[in-house]
Design an enzyme around this catalytic site. Sequence first.
Site, mmCIF file in Angstrom:
data_model
loop_
_atom_site.group_PDB
_atom_site.id
_atom_site.type_symbol
_atom_site.label_atom_id
_atom_site.label_comp_id
_atom_site.label_asym_id
_atom_site.label_seq_id
_atom_site.Cartn_x
_atom_site.Cartn_y
_atom_site.Cartn_z
ATOM 1 N N GLN A 148 0.813 -1.223 0.000
ATOM 2 C CA GLN A 148 0.000 0.000 0.000
ATOM 3 C C GLN A 148 0.843 1.267 0.000
ATOM 4 O O GLN A 148 0.323 2.363 -0.251
ATOM 5 C CB GLN A 148 -0.969 -0.009 1.183
ATOM 6 C CG GLN A 148 -0.325 0.119 2.542
ATOM 7 C CD GLN A 148 -1.321 -0.105 3.682
ATOM 8 O OE1 GLN A 148 -1.689 -1.235 4.005
ATOM 9 N NE2 GLN A 148 -1.763 0.977 4.300
ATOM 10 N N CYS A 206 -5.338 0.551 3.514
ATOM 11 C CA CYS A 206 -5.460 -0.876 3.858
ATOM 12 C C CYS A 206 -6.858 -1.399 3.558
ATOM 13 O O CYS A 206 -7.034 -2.528 3.109
ATOM 14 C CB CYS A 206 -5.132 -1.086 5.328
ATOM 15 S SG CYS A 206 -6.218 -0.177 6.440
ATOM 16 N N GLU A 218 -7.118 -1.193 -6.417
ATOM 17 C CA GLU A 218 -7.308 -0.467 -5.157
ATOM 18 C C GLU A 218 -7.421 1.024 -5.443
ATOM 19 O O GLU A 218 -8.163 1.743 -4.770
ATOM 20 C CB GLU A 218 -6.121 -0.675 -4.212
ATOM 21 C CG GLU A 218 -5.894 -2.110 -3.788
ATOM 22 C CD GLU A 218 -5.059 -2.894 -4.777
ATOM 23 O OE1 GLU A 218 -4.471 -2.276 -5.701
ATOM 24 O OE2 GLU A 218 -4.984 -4.127 -4.642
ATOM 25 N N ASP A 275 -6.314 -4.888 15.291
ATOM 26 C CA ASP A 275 -5.498 -3.927 16.037
ATOM 27 C C ASP A 275 -4.043 -4.203 15.673
ATOM 28 O O ASP A 275 -3.503 -5.240 16.030
ATOM 29 C CB ASP A 275 -5.725 -4.118 17.543
ATOM 30 C CG ASP A 275 -4.776 -3.264 18.379
ATOM 31 O OD1 ASP A 275 -4.129 -2.369 17.808
ATOM 32 O OD2 ASP A 275 -4.697 -3.495 19.601
ATOM 33 N N HIS A 303 0.844 -2.264 17.586
ATOM 34 C CA HIS A 303 2.003 -2.603 18.422
ATOM 35 C C HIS A 303 3.274 -2.815 17.611
ATOM 36 O O HIS A 303 3.216 -3.263 16.472
ATOM 37 C CB HIS A 303 1.653 -3.833 19.254
ATOM 38 C CG HIS A 303 0.368 -3.620 20.009
ATOM 39 N ND1 HIS A 303 0.331 -2.968 21.205
ATOM 40 C CD2 HIS A 303 -0.926 -3.885 19.677
ATOM 41 C CE1 HIS A 303 -0.936 -2.861 21.600
ATOM 42 N NE2 HIS A 303 -1.717 -3.407 20.690
ATOM 43 N N ASP A 314 -10.402 -1.830 19.415
ATOM 44 C CA ASP A 314 -9.759 -0.635 18.861
ATOM 45 C C ASP A 314 -8.983 -1.036 17.607
ATOM 46 O O ASP A 314 -7.790 -1.291 17.660
ATOM 47 C CB ASP A 314 -8.833 -0.040 19.933
ATOM 48 C CG ASP A 314 -8.207 1.267 19.486
ATOM 49 O OD1 ASP A 314 -8.650 1.819 18.454
ATOM 50 O OD2 ASP A 314 -7.268 1.727 20.154
ATOM 51 N N ASP A 322 -7.397 -0.671 13.819
ATOM 52 C CA ASP A 322 -6.819 0.411 13.022
ATOM 53 C C ASP A 322 -6.317 -0.056 11.659
ATOM 54 O O ASP A 322 -5.816 0.740 10.887
ATOM 55 C CB ASP A 322 -5.655 1.061 13.779
ATOM 56 C CG ASP A 322 -4.473 0.119 13.923
ATOM 57 O OD1 ASP A 322 -4.698 -1.105 14.023
ATOM 58 O OD2 ASP A 322 -3.336 0.585 13.920
ATOM 59 N N HIS A 323 -6.430 -1.341 11.365
ATOM 60 C CA HIS A 323 -5.837 -1.854 10.134
ATOM 61 C C HIS A 323 -6.776 -2.906 9.550
ATOM 62 O O HIS A 323 -7.561 -3.509 10.283
ATOM 63 C CB HIS A 323 -4.465 -2.456 10.458
ATOM 64 C CG HIS A 323 -3.641 -2.813 9.263
ATOM 65 N ND1 HIS A 323 -3.590 -2.041 8.119
ATOM 66 C CD2 HIS A 323 -2.799 -3.860 9.036
ATOM 67 C CE1 HIS A 323 -2.777 -2.617 7.246
ATOM 68 N NE2 HIS A 323 -2.282 -3.714 7.778
ATOM 69 N N ASN A 329 -1.177 -9.496 4.425
ATOM 70 C CA ASN A 329 -1.092 -8.064 4.687
ATOM 71 C C ASN A 329 -0.801 -7.332 3.373
ATOM 72 O O ASN A 329 -0.604 -7.973 2.331
ATOM 73 C CB ASN A 329 0.025 -7.821 5.726
ATOM 74 C CG ASN A 329 -0.090 -6.460 6.401
ATOM 75 O OD1 ASN A 329 -0.975 -5.655 6.083
ATOM 76 N ND2 ASN A 329 0.810 -6.191 7.329
#
Length: 330
Positions: free
Chosen positions: A132, A138, A163, A250, A253, A273, A275-276, A297
């Site tokens: 990406q 994403c 995309e 999530d 990290h 939570d 985010d991706h 991914n």
Amino acid sequence: MIPLFFLVTLCLGVVSAIPMPNPSLDAEWHEWKTRHGKTYSMHEEGQKRAVWEDNRKVIELHNEDYAKGVHDFSMEMNAFGDLTNTEFRELMTGFQSMGSEEMDVFQEPLLGDVPKFVDWRNHGYVTPVKNQGQCGACWAFSAVGSLEGQMFRKTGRLVPLSEQNLVDCSWSYGNSGCDGGLMEYAFQYVKDNRGLDARATYAYEARNGPCRYDPKNSAANVTGFVRIPVSEAALMNAVATVGPVSVGIDSHHYSFRFYSGGMYYEPRCSSSDLDHAVLVVGYGEESDGKKYWLVKNSWGTGWGMNGYIKMARDRNNNCGIVTHAVYPTV
Ligand SMILES: *[C@@H]1O[C@H](CO)[C@@H](O)[C@H](O)[C@H]1NC(C)=O
């Protein structure tokens, strides 16, 4: 009702005092910059070096514990080594988690046993790993991944989809291009638009651009989308019977950003939570009985296991892998 979550947009951290670089790492730093094609202004160099050294330390400490058997996965320095966690989140993720009011919910088929191992890559459902770039799209990669799989299932042809078409053209559905989005909005766009261009004719640019959809180059249709109930058994059932499924996770990290192999489990992960967004392409179980989701991914093949990660399965929805799972119908 589906719970609502919002993407929190953080501001870039301001670095006040920059520590002195460790001279014993000079050669490694230069080698890393060369390998990843990094060039910095004089002004940036010190700050980037300090961040890289901090990240390097986190990875080193983790791998020392890994060697002692404390963790089931290893980490490695990669192209993301010069970003703080906050910067990384802004640049590389981009999942806006929130519910849509109207959606079908996956009805689990009344099957006997689903297989113990599923890997849709071996059955032609999955295109090569993509990247990406520094654009929070994403959601578009995840949406395209499950749509590529469902189109293959229907037609027997695996066509990489665009995309960029989603980044540029689905703003009015609630997506924000490189600043984030949601797979459901992407599917709704393709449905209403009656098409989505092939990647070969509408290439990825990693930035927002004008909408250039051309119906002549469309390679997919969508009739709707299906949400998976929040249960690892339901996701297993869906992956086994339908194909690759888009999920939110999530990924905040360090352990995720620098993951290099093994079974990813992060006790600090949140299940809400998110985010991706990524793509579950299968699942399985190691010889020691540890179960995993096989996840594609969109950070290139240099990340993880050639672009893939094994994420803990049946460990209390670690990192929210089943919290927001959806696939399109075609
Ligand atoms: C999408 O649907 C339209 C209208 O039904 C059809 O003409 C077109 O061939 C379909 N495209 C693909 C790629 O299946």
